[in-house]
Design an enzyme around this catalytic site. Sequence first.
Site, short mmCIF file in Angstrom:
data_model
loop_
_atom_site.label_atom_id
_atom_site.label_comp_id
_atom_site.label_asym_id
_atom_site.label_seq_id
_atom_site.Cartn_x
_atom_site.Cartn_y
_atom_site.Cartn_z
N HIS A 24 4.96 42.56 -36.24
CA HIS A 24 5.37 42.88 -37.62
C HIS A 24 6.89 42.73 -37.76
O HIS A 24 7.37 42.08 -38.70
CB HIS A 24 4.94 44.32 -37.94
CG HIS A 24 5.44 44.84 -39.24
ND1 HIS A 24 4.66 44.96 -40.36
CD2 HIS A 24 6.68 45.30 -39.63
CE1 HIS A 24 5.36 45.45 -41.36
NE2 HIS A 24 6.60 45.66 -40.94
N GLU A 25 7.62 43.34 -36.84
CA GLU A 25 9.08 43.29 -36.93
C GLU A 25 9.62 41.88 -36.72
O GLU A 25 10.66 41.53 -37.26
CB GLU A 25 9.70 44.25 -35.91
CG GLU A 25 9.32 45.72 -36.10
CD GLU A 25 9.63 46.24 -37.50
OE1 GLU A 25 10.56 45.72 -38.14
OE2 GLU A 25 8.94 47.16 -37.95
N HIS A 28 10.08 40.19 -40.06
CA HIS A 28 11.36 40.54 -40.72
C HIS A 28 12.53 39.84 -40.03
O HIS A 28 13.42 39.28 -40.70
CB HIS A 28 11.58 42.06 -40.65
CG HIS A 28 10.59 42.86 -41.42
ND1 HIS A 28 10.23 42.57 -42.71
CD2 HIS A 28 9.89 43.98 -41.09
CE1 HIS A 28 9.35 43.47 -43.14
NE2 HIS A 28 9.13 44.32 -42.17
#
Length: 437
Positions: A24-25, A28
């Site tokens: 997920h990170e 970003h």
Amino acid sequence: MTIFWTIVGIAIFFVGLLISIAWHELGHFATARWFGIKVPEFMVGFGRTIWSVKRGETEYGIKAIPLGGYVRMIGMLPPAPGKTLGRSRRTGPFQGLMDDARAQSRLDVLPEDADRQFWTRSPWKRIVVMFAGPFMNLILAVGLFAVLLMGVGQATDGTRIRDVSECVVPASVAATQEVEQCPVDAPPTPAAGAGLLPGDRVVSFAGRAIEEAQGQQLREAIRVASGPTPIVVDRDGVRVTTSVNIIDNEVQDFQDSTRTVTAGFIGVSLLPDYVRQGPGTVATEIGSMIVRTGEAITKIPERVPAVFGAAFLGEEREPDSPVGVVGVSRIGGEILAQENVPWQQDVSLFLGLLAAVNISLFLLNLLPIPPLDGGQIVPAIWESIKRNTARALGRPDPGPVDAARLLPVAYVFVLVFLGFSLILAIADIVNPVPFFG
């Protein structure tokens, strides 16, 4: 060995959760770097740093509390409108909190990094950066489902015998108490009397050929049969013909497992067969899971009292109760600790559970609540609307939306989230969800 495999299952699933968070990170991080935003930290977890390493301008690490993760980008908050000496001219009960947050945000910004701040990017770029994290969870869920359905296969009713019951016990009795030994007056099951064994695959019943994926047809045929019935099984490559004396017994209803009916009974359970599916099935299952997970998220507030009661008042835990990190990791341990099940079942349950977690992360992070990703997406959308409207009306650019004004909401949400996570952890320990009944 059961305890050992339970611990191994918990550890493996916990690693899967950490990978999901890091993935997920990464969404970003990659898009932020793509748009020229400086990223000083890439962390999995919160609290004290357990391990870290610095590569270039970014420190990568793992922290002690595995309840999420973060990518720290510089300049997340724009300067306050009408500021004087670093403080806003506005007043209010939360103004000091917002000014302090802006000041903290500015500490990361070196003079040479002034043009690499998050807030200086156009709204659509900020939306892409914040949406990329949840989208990575969706990609991972699709990938897991693809491996599960196209690689392992989807469980269908099989014809191979898993267990042969020793004696006849009504379904209502078996559902309300554990029958470890046969009652004295209980007759042997027809399957035991006919010499059927675990591992036998039924190839013919009552003179009718049975294919491997026709387990449901076999069950239905047994329930309508009565008396001595010929049956042919494949036992280690050798076909064995015998006869079972089918009797009537109280069994579970096919349509509603909470009901019982009287029907033909021989006393065997069947292993599932796994049939590989196509991309269409993957898309259908993903869509169905997104809908179910979305419905479950909307019901979380109304289930808080029940979770509290399960954690502290000894109330019964519902099968559809929310679970936290502790709960899903424990379920992962239970999956691996199962005995006498095909490897496909363990893998399918593992991958399906991890995919469900990633769907939850995808939807939860899109909620328009700071500090979730949706809490940054909504201000960016609003800023884009304001700027485009001003441009269309020939008015000056209204400037960035003051996202710091949402900080009080963020603090309240964090407190509520931590409190609910603690209650969930306690409930998952003292009163876990009965995943396998």
